[in-house]
Design an enzyme around this catalytic site. Structure first.
Site, PDB file in Angstrom:
ATOM      1  N   SER A   1       0.820  -1.539   0.551  1.00 41.08           N
ATOM      2  CA  SER A   1       0.143  -0.197  -0.155  1.00 41.08           C
ATOM      3  C   SER A   1       1.077   1.015   0.079  1.00 41.08           C
ATOM      4  O   SER A   1      -0.044   2.581  -0.407  1.00 41.08           O
ATOM      5  CB  SER A   1      -0.943   0.010   1.083  1.00 41.08           C
ATOM      6  OG  SER A   1      -0.257  -0.213   2.050  1.00 41.08           O
TER       7      SER A   1
ATOM      8  N   HIS B   1      -5.135  -4.767  -1.179  1.00 44.24           N
ATOM      9  CA  HIS B   1      -5.167  -3.849  -2.992  1.00 44.24           C
ATOM     10  C   HIS B   1      -4.726  -4.298  -3.697  1.00 44.24           C
ATOM     11  O   HIS B   1      -4.709  -3.428  -5.467  1.00 44.24           O
ATOM     12  CB  HIS B   1      -3.884  -2.231  -2.396  1.00 44.24           C
ATOM     13  CG  HIS B   1      -3.990  -1.476  -1.661  1.00 44.24           C
ATOM     14  ND1 HIS B   1      -4.643  -0.815  -1.303  1.00 44.24           N
ATOM     15  CD2 HIS B   1      -3.995  -1.604   0.019  1.00 44.24           C
ATOM     16  CE1 HIS B   1      -4.700   0.547  -0.294  1.00 44.24           C
ATOM     17  NE2 HIS B   1      -4.106  -0.784   0.892  1.00 44.24           N
TER      18      HIS B   1
ATOM     19  N   LYS C   1     -12.601  -1.385  -0.008  1.00 40.50           N
ATOM     20  CA  LYS C   1     -11.598  -0.839  -1.508  1.00 40.50           C
ATOM     21  C   LYS C   1     -12.058  -1.669  -2.335  1.00 40.50           C
ATOM     22  O   LYS C   1     -13.270  -0.439  -3.193  1.00 40.50           O
ATOM     23  CB  LYS C   1     -10.552  -1.263  -1.746  1.00 40.50           C
ATOM     24  CG  LYS C   1      -9.913  -0.609   0.210  1.00 40.50           C
ATOM     25  CD  LYS C   1      -8.212  -1.364  -0.259  1.00 40.50           C
ATOM     26  CE  LYS C   1      -7.331  -0.806   1.461  1.00 40.50           C
ATOM     27  NZ  LYS C   1      -8.194  -0.561   2.261  1.00 40.50           N
TER      28      LYS C   1
END
Length: 473
Positions: free
Chosen positions: A240, A268, A300
């Site tokens: 990240s 991610h 996310k």
């Protein structure tokens, strides 16, 4: 002399009466005295003693925070964090009635306001209400929880998954629960805080290897594996802070050779890597069942909130029955489960256009930034692209200057990264336009150049005030 009849030694009638009254008075006085020593206290209300709560401004850590704030105030450095956004986070965001190009939200595939996702959340709200109302073990289990877990397992190619209320808490509770003092946890130096906290909770020995250095990991395994019962290797699908990813095939070979467990945090990378967005496993074409634990977040790509572990049915059943962060926590809100489920179904349907647009935007941003002399570090040009600034004051100042030009990109500063690695972090999504990317890069290059040419005293000024006492009041 007593008043008595002659020869009797007895008081007269008048004096006898006076003596009896005197004795009675003495008895009443003695009774009152004895009662005051033995009777319970008066029932009359008393004012409660004042109990003072601890003043946390006395904490050394808080004083240090005040000192940093005072230093920032002295050099006119505005706090870029906790700005209040007026509406939904997407490729743009509104603050105080002004629209900004938004590179600070990880809405990677633009599903946060997708009509299908919103409709699914609304339907769940009407059917289930806002809360699961209890731990899933007790009375919080809903059909939508199991539907989501089956969909996540299908997305990752595993037997099952288990969903929890927080991504951070998922790592903390699972690692903290599965490992113990006889075990070893090996992590990359840039691993997420939630993994470090889980390792600390477990009581296991924790060793780190330099970022991306699998030779160093192999050396650690060769040296220490034999001394421990279980060994867990933890990496991220996309890191990240740097936006790069590990060599997963080699990690699989290392964990097999040394009889270890492997956990891949795909916070991610799910929705980002692979042709259809199924993550780093799809990117490398590996068999997902060779990894013990695939961890992910719902906040996310999935446009929701929560966390999960995907893996074998045995593992997931064990976590449902014993993991403290699952057993003793309320079940995921049905509204959040519904929005994550619909986002997952969009991915499973093979909506590759969004994934392709995201990947193209990431590459364009990284390559264009490098072409104009901006340092993007080790970024692979996917969902996360840093612009390395080199010191925390400069990173915050650059972020504020971009804010003044209607661009949102937040700084990452010490101690989250090393002081010389302070940076702005740009999150790319499928919904950013080429014009937004060009505007952001042009403004960043211009403001960074101006900052470097005119801010030579910033570092020295910050150092000079770092020992100043905090502001009062």
């Amino acid at each position: 002399m007593q008043d008595t009849p002659s020869g009797t030694g007895k008081p007269s009638g008048r004096n006898r009466k006076a003596l009896i009254e005197s004795l009675r008075a003495d008895h009443r006085a003695a009774s009152r005295k004895a009662g005051s020593e033995t009777s319970p206290p008066s029932s009359a209300p008393r004012a409660p003693a004042r109990i003072k709560a601890y003043d946390f401004s006395q904490l050394a850590e808080f004083r240090q925070l005040q000192m940093h704030r005072a230093a920032a105030d002295m050099i006119g450095l505005e706090n870029p964090f906790f700005r209040v956004h007026d509406g939904a986070g997407g490729p743009t965001s509104e603050i105080g009635g002004k629209v900004y190009d938004n590179f600070s939200s990880y809405n990677y595939l633009g599903l946060n306001m997708h009509p299908r996702v919103r409709a699914a959340a609304s339907a769940a709200l009407e059917h289930y209400g806002t809360s699961a109302t209890a731990s899933r073990v007790v009375a919080g289990e809903r059909a939508i929880h199991r539907d989501l877990e089956r969909a996540l397992a299908e997305l990752h190619g595993t037997e099952d998954s288990v969903v929890m209320v927080s991504g951070h808490a998922t790592n903390v509770t699972v690692i903290g629960h599965l490992l113990g003092e006889d075990d070893l946890i090996l992590t990359d130096t840039l691993i997420h805080n939630s993994i470090s906290e889980g390792a600390r909770l477990s009581g296991a020995r924790k060793l780190t290897f330099p970022h991306g250095d699998l030779d160093a990991l192999e050396d650690l395994l060769s040296t220490h594996r034999h001394a421990h019962r279980h060994v867990l290797i933890v990496v991220e699908g996309i890191y990240s802070m740097d936006g790069d990813y590990p060599d997963l095939p080699r990690l699989l070979a290392l964990k097999a050779a040394h009889d270890c467990w492997l956990m891949v945090d795909e916070a991610h990378s799910i929705g980002v890597m692979g042709q259809t967005g199924r993550g780093i496993g799809e990117h490398f074409g590996i068999d997902a069942k060779g990894v013990e634990m695939w961890m992910g977040t719902l906040s996310k790509t999935m446009a929701s909130c929560g966390g999960y572990i995907a893996g074998s049915k045995t593992l997931c059943d064990y976590l449902r029955a014993t993991a403290p962060g699952f057993v003793f926590s309320v079940g995921l809100s049905p509204v959040l489960a519904a929005s994550a489920l619909e986002s997952c179904r969009i991915l499973l349907a093979g909506d590759c256009d969004r994934v392709a647009r995201l990947q193209e935007n990431g590459r364009t941003f990284r390559d264009s930034a490098q072409a104009i002399g901006l340092d993007t570090g080790a970024s692979a040009g996917l969902s996360v692209v840093p612009i390395i600034v080199g010191d925390s004051v400069g990173a915050v100042t650059l972020s504020n200057r971009l804010h003044d030009r209607s661009i949102l990109a937040l700084p990452i500063i010490y101690p989250a990264v090393g002081e010389k690695s302070a940076r702005l972090r740009f999150f790319l999504t499928s919904e950013h336009s080429p014009e937004q990317i060009e505007r952001a890069l042009t403004a960043t290059a211009e403001e960074f150049a101006a900052l470097k040419s005119g801010s030579g005293g910033f570092r020295a000024l910050l150092d000079s005030v770092s020992q100043a006492p905090p502001k009062q009041g």
